[in-house]
Motif scaffolding. Structure first.
Motif, PDB file in Angstrom:
ATOM      1  N   SER A 209       0.834  -1.205   0.000  1.00 19.10           N
ATOM      2  CA  SER A 209       0.000   0.000   0.000  1.00 19.10           C
ATOM      3  C   SER A 209       0.874   1.261   0.000  1.00 19.10           C
ATOM      4  N   ARG A 210       2.021   1.200   0.696  1.00 18.26           N
ATOM      5  CA  ARG A 210       2.930   2.341   0.693  1.00 18.26           C
ATOM      6  C   ARG A 210       3.534   2.543  -0.701  1.00 18.26           C
ATOM      7  N   LEU A 211       3.917   1.447  -1.350  1.00 18.92           N
ATOM      8  CA  LEU A 211       4.472   1.539  -2.692  1.00 18.92           C
ATOM      9  C   LEU A 211       3.469   2.150  -3.664  1.00 18.92           C
ATOM     10  N   LEU A 212       2.217   1.684  -3.584  1.00 20.88           N
ATOM     11  CA  LEU A 212       1.173   2.194  -4.469  1.00 20.88           C
ATOM     12  C   LEU A 212       0.929   3.680  -4.220  1.00 20.88           C
ATOM     13  N   GLU A 213       0.913   4.046  -2.962  1.00 21.45           N
ATOM     14  CA  GLU A 213       0.703   5.451  -2.614  1.00 21.45           C
ATOM     15  C   GLU A 213       1.832   6.322  -3.155  1.00 21.45           C
ATOM     16  N   ARG A 214       3.078   5.832  -3.047  1.00 20.23           N
ATOM     17  CA  ARG A 214       4.214   6.610  -3.520  1.00 20.23           C
ATOM     18  C   ARG A 214       4.194   6.749  -5.046  1.00 20.23           C
ATOM     19  N   VAL A 215       3.845   5.646  -5.748  1.00 18.93           N
ATOM     20  CA  VAL A 215       3.780   5.693  -7.212  1.00 18.93           C
ATOM     21  C   VAL A 215       2.684   6.643  -7.664  1.00 18.93           C
ATOM     22  N   ASP A 216       1.512   6.567  -7.018  1.00 16.36           N
ATOM     23  CA  ASP A 216       0.408   7.466  -7.369  1.00 16.36           C
ATOM     24  C   ASP A 216       0.793   8.925  -7.144  1.00 16.36           C
ATOM     25  N   SER A 217       1.489   9.183  -6.047  1.00 11.53           N
ATOM     26  CA  SER A 217       1.894  10.555  -5.744  1.00 11.53           C
ATOM     27  C   SER A 217       2.872  11.074  -6.788  1.00 11.53           C
ATOM     28  N   GLU A 218       3.833  10.225  -7.177  1.00 11.04           N
ATOM     29  CA  GLU A 218       4.810  10.646  -8.177  1.00 11.04           C
ATOM     30  C   GLU A 218       4.152  10.880  -9.534  1.00 11.04           C
ATOM     31  N   ASP A 219       3.197  10.000  -9.894  1.00 11.61           N
ATOM     32  CA  ASP A 219       2.477  10.178 -11.163  1.00 11.61           C
ATOM     33  C   ASP A 219       1.667  11.465 -11.173  1.00 11.61           C
ATOM     34  N   ASP A 220       1.029  11.760 -10.032  1.00  9.60           N
ATOM     35  CA  ASP A 220       0.218  12.970  -9.945  1.00  9.60           C
ATOM     36  C   ASP A 220       1.090  14.219 -10.056  1.00  9.60           C
ATOM     37  N   GLU A 221       2.242  14.212  -9.387  1.00  6.85           N
ATOM     38  CA  GLU A 221       3.148  15.356  -9.462  1.00  6.85           C
ATOM     39  C   GLU A 221       3.680  15.545 -10.882  1.00  6.85           C
ATOM     40  N   ARG A 222       4.020  14.409 -11.539  1.00  3.49           N
ATOM     41  CA  ARG A 222       4.526  14.497 -12.903  1.00  3.49           C
ATOM     42  C   ARG A 222       3.446  15.034 -13.848  1.00  3.49           C
ATOM     43  N   SER A 223       2.200  14.567 -13.641  1.00  4.67           N
ATOM     44  CA  SER A 223       1.096  15.023 -14.492  1.00  4.67           C
ATOM     45  C   SER A 223       0.840  16.513 -14.316  1.00  4.67           C
ATOM     46  N   ARG A 224       0.896  16.984 -13.070  1.00  4.00           N
ATOM     47  CA  ARG A 224       0.701  18.411 -12.802  1.00  4.00           C
ATOM     48  C   ARG A 224       1.816  19.239 -13.445  1.00  4.00           C
ATOM     49  N   LEU A 225       3.048  18.736 -13.386  1.00  8.52           N
ATOM     50  CA  LEU A 225       4.173  19.458 -13.946  1.00  8.52           C
ATOM     51  C   LEU A 225       4.015  19.636 -15.462  1.00  8.52           C
ATOM     52  N   TYR A 226       3.710  18.530 -16.164  1.00 11.31           N
ATOM     53  CA  TYR A 226       3.600  18.629 -17.622  1.00 11.31           C
ATOM     54  C   TYR A 226       2.374  19.430 -18.033  1.00 11.31           C
ATOM     55  N   SER A 227       1.309  19.348 -17.249  1.00  9.27           N
ATOM     56  CA  SER A 227       0.125  20.152 -17.543  1.00  9.27           C
ATOM     57  C   SER A 227       0.433  21.633 -17.377  1.00  9.27           C
ATOM     58  N   ALA A 228       1.208  21.958 -16.333  1.00  9.98           N
ATOM     59  CA  ALA A 228       1.590  23.353 -16.117  1.00  9.98           C
ATOM     60  C   ALA A 228       2.515  23.838 -17.220  1.00  9.98           C
ATOM     61  N   LEU A 229       3.402  22.975 -17.705  1.00  2.02           N
ATOM     62  CA  LEU A 229       4.287  23.353 -18.801  1.00  2.02           C
ATOM     63  C   LEU A 229       3.504  23.659 -20.075  1.00  2.02           C
ATOM     64  N   GLU A 230       2.440  22.892 -20.319  1.00  2.66           N
ATOM     65  CA  GLU A 230       1.621  23.096 -21.522  1.00  2.66           C
ATOM     66  C   GLU A 230       0.929  24.452 -21.493  1.00  2.66           C
ATOM     67  N   ASP A 231       0.688  24.983 -20.294  1.00  2.44           N
ATOM     68  CA  ASP A 231      -0.011  26.264 -20.173  1.00  2.44           C
ATOM     69  C   ASP A 231       0.916  27.460 -20.406  1.00  2.44           C
ATOM     70  N   LEU A 232       2.221  27.209 -20.479  1.00  8.22           N
ATOM     71  CA  LEU A 232       3.161  28.299 -20.713  1.00  8.22           C
ATOM     72  C   LEU A 232       3.240  28.628 -22.201  1.00  8.22           C
ATOM     73  N   ASP A 233       3.665  29.842 -22.492  1.00  6.86           N
ATOM     74  CA  ASP A 233       3.886  30.176 -23.899  1.00  6.86           C
ATOM     75  C   ASP A 233       5.103  29.409 -24.404  1.00  6.86           C
ATOM     76  N   GLU A 234       5.226  29.308 -25.736  1.00  2.00           N
ATOM     77  CA  GLU A 234       6.242  28.442 -26.336  1.00  2.00           C
ATOM     78  C   GLU A 234       7.659  28.825 -25.913  1.00  2.00           C
ATOM     79  N   ARG A 235       7.967  30.132 -25.889  1.00  5.60           N
ATOM     80  CA  ARG A 235       9.317  30.557 -25.538  1.00  5.60           C
ATOM     81  C   ARG A 235       9.656  30.234 -24.090  1.00  5.60           C
TER      82      ARG A 235
END
Length: 283
Positions: A209-235
């Motif tokens: 359960s700890r492993l699953l929680e850690r993987v889910d947390s890392e996936d969520d952080e990675r998803s938020r990061l790339y989503s935030a990058l997409e919202d930036l202008d190209e430059r």
């Protein structure tokens, strides 16, 4: 050397034995001198008078502090805390009360030393209530008189100190135990010292359960990061990727040459983009 001159002697530092020697060489004040200095302090806020009152009573602080040497704390520390209590007493002393300063200061000196002993004697506090404090500082002397506690002796101590018998037994148990290190930090296999409590804790890092929680947390952080990058202008996105995500990271000057702007402008764009990312990720 006159008393006035002697009391201006600077107490030496660096050697506690020299400190004690100097403190006992300072002359004691007569009742008239003490009253005059106390009046000057009270009516005129005469700090020199306060200093003389403190210096002339250092010997009493040392004497009281020595009475607490059985708690395993350094005597210089006890004297230092007692001196703080003496200074508080000097500040509050009323010369019109008709008592000597030493009689008034004893309470303040002991109170500061008591607080220091209770804060430093154990990692875990052993005395938090008024009754427990009274027991802490009196049970040891009572036990020296009575030896091993029987029920009758527990009752006698409880009546003498004005506490419940259960409180006496609890404090006796606390004083008999010792702090144990949570983790000794040693790795000597030949050591005969008992294992510290940390050695008995289960390692839950690989628990499913700890492993699953850690993987889910890392996936969520990675998803938020790339989503935030997409919202930036190209430059802005390109600058961040080249500065932080690329295998061969580019310098501010290299990016400035690419975009035809100054290195300072690239730094400003990078800073602004990082703030936008932070806000997006924290949402």
């Amino acid at each position: 050397m006159s008393k006035d001159l002697a009391i201006h002697t600077i107490v030496p530092t660096g050697s506690f034995d020299a400190y004690i020697s100097a403190a006992y060489q300072l002359p004691m004040l007569s009742a008239e001198e003490e009253h005059r200095l106390a009046v000057n302090l009270r009516d005129h806020n005469d700090l020199e008078a306060a200093r003389k009152l403190v210096m002339s009573h250092l010997r009493f602080v040392i004497k009281i502090a020595r009475g607490y040497s059985g708690y395993g704390l350094a005597l210089p520390d006890l004297v230092q805390e007692g001196t703080v209590g003496l200074m508080k007493a000097v500040k509050r002393f009323d010369p019109d009360l008709g008592v000597r300063l030493v009689s008034f200061a004893v309470h303040w000196i002991k109170a500061e030393i008591h607080e220091f002993v209770l804060r430093n004697w154990r990692i875990v506090k052993v005395a938090t209530t008024k009754a427990q404090r009274k027991l802490f500082f009196n049970l040891r002397s009572a036990k020296k008189r009575l030896g091993w506690f029987s029920q009758a002796e527990v009752q006698e101590v409880a009546e003498e100190l004005g506490v419940k018998p259960e409180t006496v037994l609890q404090m006796e148990a606390r004083l008999s135990n010792h702090d144990m290190a949570f983790d000794t930090g040693g790795d000597n296999e030949q050591s005969t010292v008992a294992l510290a409590p940390a050695a008995y804790l289960p390692d839950l890092r690989m628990e499913p359960s700890r492993l699953l929680e850690r993987v889910d947390s890392e996936d969520d952080e990675r998803s938020r990061l790339y989503s935030a990058l997409e919202d930036l202008d190209e430059r802005s996105r390109s600058i961040l990727e080249q500065r932080w995500l690329a295998e061969q990271k580019m310098t501010l000057q290299q990016l400035a040459d690419r975009y035809g702007v100054s290195a300072e402008r690239i730094r400003q764009i990078e800073k602004s983009a990082m703030l936008k990312l932070k806000r997006q990720i924290e949402m």
